[in-house]
Scaffold this active site. Structure first.
Site, PDB file in Angstrom:
ATOM      1  N   GLU A 259       1.074   3.900   1.793  1.00 28.33           N
ATOM      2  CA  GLU A 259       1.615   4.293   3.091  1.00 28.33           C
ATOM      3  C   GLU A 259       2.759   3.372   3.507  1.00 28.33           C
ATOM      4  OE1 GLU A 259      -2.876   5.171   3.172  1.00 28.33           O
ATOM      5  OE2 GLU A 259      -1.551   3.665   2.310  1.00 28.33           O
TER       6      GLU A 259
ATOM      7  N   HIS B 169       0.859  -1.185   0.000  1.00 30.87           N
ATOM      8  CA  HIS B 169       0.000   0.000   0.000  1.00 30.87           C
ATOM      9  C   HIS B 169       0.895   1.235   0.000  1.00 30.87           C
ATOM     10  CE1 HIS B 169      -3.769  -2.121   1.812  1.00 30.87           C
ATOM     11  NE2 HIS B 169      -3.133  -2.902   0.955  1.00 30.87           N
TER      12      HIS B 169
ATOM     13  N   CYS C 124      -2.268  -0.211   7.024  1.00 30.57           N
ATOM     14  CA  CYS C 124      -1.438   0.995   7.005  1.00 30.57           C
ATOM     15  C   CYS C 124      -1.368   1.666   8.373  1.00 30.57           C
ATOM     16  CB  CYS C 124      -1.956   1.952   5.946  1.00 30.57           C
ATOM     17  SG  CYS C 124      -1.815   1.245   4.283  1.00 30.57           S
TER      18      CYS C 124
END
Length: 166
Positions: A66, A64, A97
């Site tokens: 992040e 992801h 995240c």
């Protein structure tokens, strides 16, 4: 548009400017064939580390935006403790995240779009929030299965004189 390395500190960038940068990264990532998520980690010294969603590109469900930005910040600084850093992200962080942000000891998170906007685009992690709230345990059965040897790794850790505490 670099998403690989740190940028030099930029004077007087505001929260909205960093959020807009995260949004720009997300839009560019869509054009490049990736997911619509971008993130920026700003270290206490002002150094900037960027990431975009690489889930489909890298066949990595943990990539992801992040997490990618956190990984880059940690690698660039050679530190896993990013205390004093701020995370700016194009969308509300999912539980993965948020967990990565907590483990990195990042002090604050700002996000632009929320999980409901993401859901309208087909990215619904609402069920994950339900799971962690305890209302959907059937999604992932997790069972404690203790062994006689279960404590051995922790004993090894406690007795290892050159360990790096975290």
């Amino acid at each position: 548009m670099s998403t690989h390395s740190a940028q030099q500190p930029e004077e007087s960038l505001t929260r909205d400017e960093f959020l807009n940068r995260a949004v720009q990264l997300a839009v560019q990532n869509v054009a490049d064939g990736g997911g619509p998520f971008g993130a920026v980690v700003v270290m206490a010294d002002g150094t900037v580390h960027e990431g975009v969603n690489r889930v489909t590109r890298d066949f990595d469900p943990t990539a992801h935006a992040e997490v990618v930005a956190i990984r880059r910040a940690a690698a660039a600084t050679r530190r896993f403790d990013l205390s004093g850093a701020v995370l700016y992200t194009s969308c509300e962080p999912c539980p993965l995240c948020l967990s990565a942000t907590l483990w990195a000891r990042i002090g604050r998170v700002y996000y632009a779009a929320d999980r409901f906007g993401a859901a309208r685009a087909g990215f619904s992690d609402a069920v994950f929030y339900e799971y962690f709230a305890g209302s959907r345990p059937e999604l992932l059965p997790v069972e404690h299965s203790p062994l006689e040897s279960s404590g051995q790794p922790f004993e090894a850790w406690r007795h290892h004189t050159r360990r790096t505490a975290y």
